[in-house]
Each structure stands twice: as C-alpha cells, then as structure tokens.
Design a protein around this motif. Sequence first.
Motif, mmCIF file in Angstrom:
data_model
loop_
_atom_site.group_PDB
_atom_site.id
_atom_site.type_symbol
_atom_site.label_atom_id
_atom_site.label_comp_id
_atom_site.label_asym_id
_atom_site.label_seq_id
_atom_site.Cartn_x
_atom_site.Cartn_y
_atom_site.Cartn_z
ATOM 1 N N ASP A 12 0.795 -1.233 0.000
ATOM 2 C CA ASP A 12 0.000 0.000 0.000
ATOM 3 C C ASP A 12 0.820 1.272 0.000
ATOM 4 O O ASP A 12 0.272 2.358 0.197
ATOM 5 N N ARG A 15 0.847 4.973 2.591
ATOM 6 C CA ARG A 15 -0.362 4.791 3.404
ATOM 7 C C ARG A 15 -0.288 3.499 4.219
ATOM 8 O O ARG A 15 -0.634 3.456 5.396
ATOM 9 N N ASP A 19 -0.135 3.123 8.318
ATOM 10 C CA ASP A 19 -1.100 2.273 9.008
ATOM 11 C C ASP A 19 -0.382 1.236 9.874
ATOM 12 O O ASP A 19 -0.775 0.967 11.002
#
Length: 142
Positions: A12, A15, A19
């Motif tokens: 990802d 991002r 996270d």
Amino acid sequence: MFIGIVTNLVLDGVRGLLDSLLGIIVPFLLLIVLYALRMLGAGDVKLFSAIGAVLGVRAALWIMAYSFLAGGVIALIILIINRNGKERLMHLFNYLKTVFLTFSIQPYTNFEDKDGKAVFRMTYAITCGVMVFFVEVMLKMK
C-alpha cells in the motif's frame, strides 16, 4: 513487526507504512498503563503491536476489544470453576482502596505467583480475539 511494516509498505505504499506504524504505536500507548499496573504482560503488549504492524491500526483496535471481551469471559469461567469470586472482588476492592488512599500505584498482581487462581494467560484471550476478528471479516465478505 518488521515484516508487517515492509509488507504494508510494498502493498500500500506510504499509506500502508503509516497504518502499520500506527498499528504498532497505538496499542502500545493504550496498553502501557495496564503493563505498568502489571495487569498485562510485556509480551501481550508486544503481541498486540505485532498484530497492528501486520493488520493495521483499525484491525488491532478491534482485536484488542474482542480480546478483552474474551478475557472477561475466561476470567468469569475461572471464577466459577474456582468458586473464589468473593475473594477476587475483595482483592480488587482492597487494591483500589490502597491506590486511592496512598495515591500510589502498586502492581495489581505478581506474575510470578504460580498458584493459578489469580492469573491466566492473556494469549488465550488474544487468540480468541483474532479468531473472532477473522470470522467477522469473512462474514462481511459473503
């Protein structure tokens, strides 16, 4: 944790990296108080952070909630089996009384106490929490 960070970064991008990092930091910050009170072991805190590194912060929070609910059920079962609910409630009452009267935080329990009536492995509850989380995810996929 490293593998969770790298995997989320690759899958990802930035991002996913954020996270994963939040998945490590948030459980640590939320659980450090329980660790300081010796209500939770360091390994349990690290396990929640590792779960957060792999699955992300949102999943870690849900798994924490499910795990603490499972821990409550396990503790209730242990109280029923040992028939020492009154004794455990008095221990909690005396602990809270001591904390408020002395304005000092003392460890709630001694993890080295091996009598088996005051402590259970939170890992069992965390395992239940992870299983409930994945069952929920799979049900949502249908």
